[in-house]
Design a protein around this motif. Sequence first.
Motif, mmCIF file in Angstrom:
data_model
loop_
_atom_site.group_PDB
_atom_site.id
_atom_site.type_symbol
_atom_site.label_atom_id
_atom_site.label_comp_id
_atom_site.label_asym_id
_atom_site.label_seq_id
_atom_site.Cartn_x
_atom_site.Cartn_y
_atom_site.Cartn_z
ATOM 1 N N SER A 92 -6.470 -2.905 -38.470
ATOM 2 C CA SER A 92 -5.778 -1.994 -39.384
ATOM 3 C C SER A 92 -5.970 -0.578 -38.836
ATOM 4 N N GLN A 93 -5.477 0.404 -39.562
ATOM 5 C CA GLN A 93 -5.620 1.824 -39.206
ATOM 6 C C GLN A 93 -4.923 2.177 -37.885
ATOM 7 N N PRO A 141 -5.823 6.854 -38.861
ATOM 8 C CA PRO A 141 -5.095 6.110 -37.827
ATOM 9 C C PRO A 141 -5.645 6.373 -36.430
ATOM 10 N N ASP A 175 -0.873 -4.008 -40.606
ATOM 11 C CA ASP A 175 -2.081 -4.728 -40.206
ATOM 12 C C ASP A 175 -1.634 -5.863 -39.295
ATOM 13 N N ALA A 235 1.317 5.047 -36.636
ATOM 14 C CA ALA A 235 2.721 4.645 -36.754
ATOM 15 C C ALA A 235 3.356 4.664 -35.372
ATOM 16 N N GLU A 278 -11.753 3.440 -47.331
ATOM 17 C CA GLU A 278 -10.500 4.197 -47.334
ATOM 18 C C GLU A 278 -10.758 5.691 -47.133
ATOM 19 N N TYR A 297 7.098 0.836 -37.066
ATOM 20 C CA TYR A 297 6.203 0.431 -38.143
ATOM 21 C C TYR A 297 5.441 1.659 -38.618
ATOM 22 N N THR A 298 4.890 1.566 -39.811
ATOM 23 C CA THR A 298 4.151 2.674 -40.398
ATOM 24 C C THR A 298 2.654 2.483 -40.155
ATOM 25 N N GLU A 299 1.874 3.446 -40.600
ATOM 26 C CA GLU A 299 0.417 3.349 -40.479
ATOM 27 C C GLU A 299 -0.161 2.290 -41.421
ATOM 28 N N GLN A 300 0.657 1.699 -42.250
ATOM 29 C CA GLN A 300 0.183 0.688 -43.192
ATOM 30 C C GLN A 300 0.184 -0.711 -42.596
#
Length: 171
Positions: free
Chosen positions: A137-138, A117, A156, A141, A112, A151-154
């Motif tokens: 992942s990563q 991103p 997957d 957005a 982490e 969608y957000t940077e969260q």
Amino acid sequence: ALDWRGVPDWTGIWTREASPFFWDPDQTSPTALPTAKLTPEYDKRLKTKLDQVSRGIEFDRLSNCEPAGMPRWIVEPFLKEFVVTPGTTYLINEMQNEMRRVYTDGRDHPSEADAYPLWEGDSIGFWDGTKLVIHTSQMRAGEYQRIQPFYTEQVDTVEVWARTAADTMVV
């Protein structure tokens, strides 16, 4: 883990036959809502965007020469080429020379503290026989496609790639 004798043959130039505007196979028109369950905030954002698109008002970041990025990369209708090696599979899109690296050498995603991103995200995967399973992942957005949710940077994604015939790749 693969060795050079077990690398699947994904040679060739590939393109997408289906409409690049639909992620959701149950969505049949540009104005239909996807079946994904959205938070109230993102549901409102999508409905506002679809209303603007129906009136001819839209912005596509490709117009600014930005990459499609992942996950939109998957549905772009441009030519793709795949390079499979024992430790990494390269997924190459001719549009802006976007390339995804899928590490299949057993590594994990960055910690982490080291993660940030990326347009294509960070992709790790493994081979399940001749199927490539990818976890990404990563991602930055964005939006899957002009008529799809933001969608957000969260976010997957998990993809399963398989060559099902000499001329067919299924994701």
